[in-house]
Design a protein around this motif. Sequence first.
Motif, short mmCIF file in Angstrom:
data_model
loop_
_atom_site.label_atom_id
_atom_site.label_comp_id
_atom_site.label_asym_id
_atom_site.label_seq_id
_atom_site.Cartn_x
_atom_site.Cartn_y
_atom_site.Cartn_z
N SER A 103 -43.31 12.60 -73.97
CA SER A 103 -43.97 12.14 -72.76
C SER A 103 -44.50 13.29 -71.92
O SER A 103 -45.51 13.15 -71.24
CB SER A 103 -42.99 11.33 -71.90
N CYS A 104 -43.81 14.41 -71.96
CA CYS A 104 -44.24 15.58 -71.20
C CYS A 104 -44.73 16.63 -72.20
O CYS A 104 -45.59 16.35 -73.01
CB CYS A 104 -43.08 16.08 -70.33
N ASN A 105 -44.20 17.83 -72.13
CA ASN A 105 -44.65 18.90 -73.03
C ASN A 105 -44.24 18.61 -74.47
O ASN A 105 -43.09 18.27 -74.71
CB ASN A 105 -44.02 20.21 -72.55
N PRO A 106 -45.14 18.76 -75.44
CA PRO A 106 -44.74 18.58 -76.83
C PRO A 106 -44.00 19.81 -77.35
O PRO A 106 -44.43 20.47 -78.30
CB PRO A 106 -46.07 18.35 -77.56
N ALA A 107 -42.91 20.14 -76.70
CA ALA A 107 -42.10 21.29 -77.08
C ALA A 107 -40.65 20.86 -77.21
O ALA A 107 -40.19 19.97 -76.50
CB ALA A 107 -42.23 22.41 -76.05
N VAL A 108 -39.94 21.50 -78.11
CA VAL A 108 -38.53 21.21 -78.35
C VAL A 108 -37.75 22.51 -78.21
O VAL A 108 -38.18 23.56 -78.70
CB VAL A 108 -38.31 20.60 -79.75
N GLY A 109 -36.60 22.44 -77.57
CA GLY A 109 -35.74 23.61 -77.44
C GLY A 109 -35.93 24.32 -76.12
O GLY A 109 -36.47 23.78 -75.16
N GLY A 110 -35.51 25.56 -76.06
CA GLY A 110 -35.50 26.34 -74.84
C GLY A 110 -34.07 26.72 -74.50
O GLY A 110 -33.14 26.50 -75.29
N ILE A 111 -33.88 27.29 -73.32
CA ILE A 111 -32.57 27.78 -72.92
C ILE A 111 -31.54 26.65 -72.96
O ILE A 111 -31.68 25.65 -72.27
CB ILE A 111 -32.62 28.39 -71.51
N ALA A 112 -30.51 26.80 -73.76
CA ALA A 112 -29.43 25.82 -73.98
C ALA A 112 -29.92 24.57 -74.72
O ALA A 112 -29.18 24.00 -75.52
CB ALA A 112 -28.75 25.42 -72.68
N LYS A 113 -31.14 24.15 -74.47
CA LYS A 113 -31.68 22.98 -75.17
C LYS A 113 -31.81 23.24 -76.67
O LYS A 113 -31.57 22.36 -77.49
CB LYS A 113 -33.04 22.61 -74.58
N GLY A 114 -32.21 24.48 -77.00
CA GLY A 114 -32.32 24.83 -78.41
C GLY A 114 -30.99 24.75 -79.12
O GLY A 114 -30.89 24.33 -80.27
N GLN A 115 -29.92 25.15 -78.42
CA GLN A 115 -28.58 25.04 -78.99
C GLN A 115 -28.22 23.58 -79.24
O GLN A 115 -27.57 23.25 -80.25
CB GLN A 115 -27.55 25.68 -78.06
N ILE A 116 -28.62 22.69 -78.34
CA ILE A 116 -28.33 21.26 -78.52
C ILE A 116 -29.00 20.74 -79.79
O ILE A 116 -28.40 19.99 -80.56
CB ILE A 116 -28.78 20.46 -77.29
N VAL A 117 -30.25 21.15 -80.03
CA VAL A 117 -30.96 20.68 -81.22
C VAL A 117 -30.27 21.19 -82.48
O VAL A 117 -30.14 20.47 -83.47
CB VAL A 117 -32.43 21.13 -81.19
N ARG A 118 -29.79 22.44 -82.46
CA ARG A 118 -29.06 22.96 -83.61
C ARG A 118 -27.76 22.16 -83.83
O ARG A 118 -27.35 21.93 -84.98
CB ARG A 118 -28.71 24.44 -83.38
N GLU A 119 -27.13 21.73 -82.74
CA GLU A 119 -25.91 20.92 -82.87
C GLU A 119 -26.23 19.54 -83.43
O GLU A 119 -25.49 19.03 -84.28
CB GLU A 119 -25.23 20.80 -81.51
N ILE A 120 -27.31 18.94 -82.97
CA ILE A 120 -27.73 17.65 -83.52
C ILE A 120 -27.97 17.78 -85.02
O ILE A 120 -27.54 16.94 -85.83
CB ILE A 120 -29.01 17.16 -82.82
N ASP A 121 -28.63 18.87 -85.41
CA ASP A 121 -28.90 19.10 -86.83
C ASP A 121 -27.60 19.29 -87.61
O ASP A 121 -27.42 18.74 -88.70
CB ASP A 121 -29.80 20.33 -86.99
N ALA A 122 -26.68 20.07 -87.04
CA ALA A 122 -25.41 20.30 -87.72
C ALA A 122 -24.63 19.01 -87.93
O ALA A 122 -23.89 18.88 -88.91
CB ALA A 122 -24.58 21.30 -86.91
N LEU A 123 -24.81 18.06 -87.01
CA LEU A 123 -24.14 16.76 -87.13
C LEU A 123 -24.82 15.83 -88.14
O LEU A 123 -24.28 14.77 -88.45
CB LEU A 123 -24.09 16.07 -85.76
N GLY A 124 -26.00 16.22 -88.60
CA GLY A 124 -26.73 15.37 -89.54
C GLY A 124 -27.87 14.61 -88.91
O GLY A 124 -28.40 13.66 -89.51
N GLY A 125 -28.28 15.01 -87.70
CA GLY A 125 -29.41 14.38 -87.03
C GLY A 125 -30.74 14.89 -87.55
O GLY A 125 -30.80 15.76 -88.42
#
Length: 624
Positions: free
Chosen positions: A44-66
Amino acid sequence: MEFNYDVIVIGAGHAGCEAAAASARLGSRTCLITMDMNKIAQMSCNPAVGGIAKGQIVREIDALGGWTGIVTDRTSIQFRLLNRSKGPAMWSPRAQCDRNKYIWAWREVLENMPNLHIWQDTVRRLLVKDGEVCGVETVWGVTFHARCVILTAGTFLNGLMHIGHVMLPGGRMAEPASYELTESIVQHGITCGRMKTGTPVRIDGRSVHYEDMEAQDGENDFHRFSFLNTDTRPLRQLPCWSCFTNEAAHEILRRGLPDSPLFNGQIQSIGPRYCPSIETKIVTFPDKPQHQLFLEPEGESTQEYYLNGFSSSLPMDIQIEALKQIPAFRDIVVYRPGYAIEYDYFDPTQLKHTLETKKIKNLFFAGQVNGTTGYEEAAGQGIVAGINAHINCHGGTPFTLGRDEAYIGVLIDDLVTKGVDEPYRMFTSRAEYRILLRMDDADMRLTERSWKLGLATEERYALLVSKREAIGRILEFTRAYSVKPALINQALEQMGTTPLRQGCKLADLINRPQITLKGIAEHIPAFQRELDRLTDRKEETIEAAEILLKYEGYITRERMIADKLARLEAIKIKGRFDYNSLQSLSTEARQKLTKIDPETIAQASRIPGVSPSDINVLLLLCGR
């Protein structure tokens, strides 16, 4: 018409996609209901993923099988690792994505997933019987019966958009809002409030004077979001651009303040502190002569650009006139102005750590409906809600993450324990155990837990085992191998570090900041042979091993602190006390503890208004 499912997910944003994928892959018959199948996982806003701390969350989602990390890697048009000059606890990946390709990549994932159906419709009513959710009803008159429902409606609940004095109902530009659903939920005792967010102007790139901007190129090393991805990036990589506002632009923006919904009383709800509008910036920082702007591409082949830093709900003529005062935008042509949007959210202290509501059994909330902001925060909540909805349907131990296990755990604990008074955004500063929650080891922390649940695949688990063994061999070699001064001193001087006076273990040498594993291996043939044994994800493995060596003392100390506090997590107090009757507690503590009813002493200690003396009273009552 009626349908029956195990899990219904309302809304196909980032939370909804991860929730639906998790519950379906675990084996629950799942239906994802969305207003528009062409806007699945819309950015809905910027077509960007990650950033400060947010990038770590995406890596965690991936590690969980997301899937967020996988889809981001497939559709990235620029990748950068932020905070490289700081320690590894602060490293944060960020990617600019192709907006449309991101949507279709997610749709391809979901449409081909076993146990998952998609239904295009709008939910208007929650069905509840005897305090337990039993389904939903849509505007088309379809009834979906389900054992669990996950609400991930984003900004659509009674959404209202603002551009100057113009107010339009909607969940996003050109998309309708969702009505009646909030009302059908609050009648069961769940409280709601209003929040606000905004988005900037979209610019036609052909009208920009790039010669008046500074290019910001991406990086193309081995770093990715997904631990599964090792291929080159499939899309063309593009630069972003930066420039600054100026006093001429600020003067025009000030002229428009009387017509700003944020300052004339038109908007009463709370906006995000950490992503302020341009009008808020010039009011909050009146002495600042300029503010940085980032022009970021929306796709590989489109001319549409996103102007990061210029979120606004001012009248569109004011927005455009102010932008034309900036040299790079003097001939600007826009696709649409920025706008603000107000929407309903639910107080997250009404949730358990599983994200199930306390008032209605088997009803889960995830994403912006919990008062958060950001795709990553939403997706992290979504995968936890999806896992727990499946568990509620088929049995098992509730799945929760601790504050020392994941940023997702910090996020959910903050929401459930502290609530929100503004849209919640994750930062590294919110985590007490940052050195334990690094981006490089999210798989080490979380993949085995997910594999035991049945969400992480055998392939993912095999990669984890292989990486863990390879890191172990490197650590074992460096701790056992002795380095002699005569063989290494010349190389040490070339590296700009002090020569050895006596021999030492290779691990001790690697602790020096000037020395890297790859750099020292060039001068130690036996170690080079050890590294050459790595055939799978070599760069990633070497980086992870080097971090463990260089930061071993910090990691050990933080782990000890976390383990000490974990003892408080083991003291269960939920339902044990009538807090209102405990006069030895402060008045505020009695009120807060009664409202939140914490699971453990540790959670109680994190509630604002509950003092250390209050915790001591509870410990005494628990016999500790």
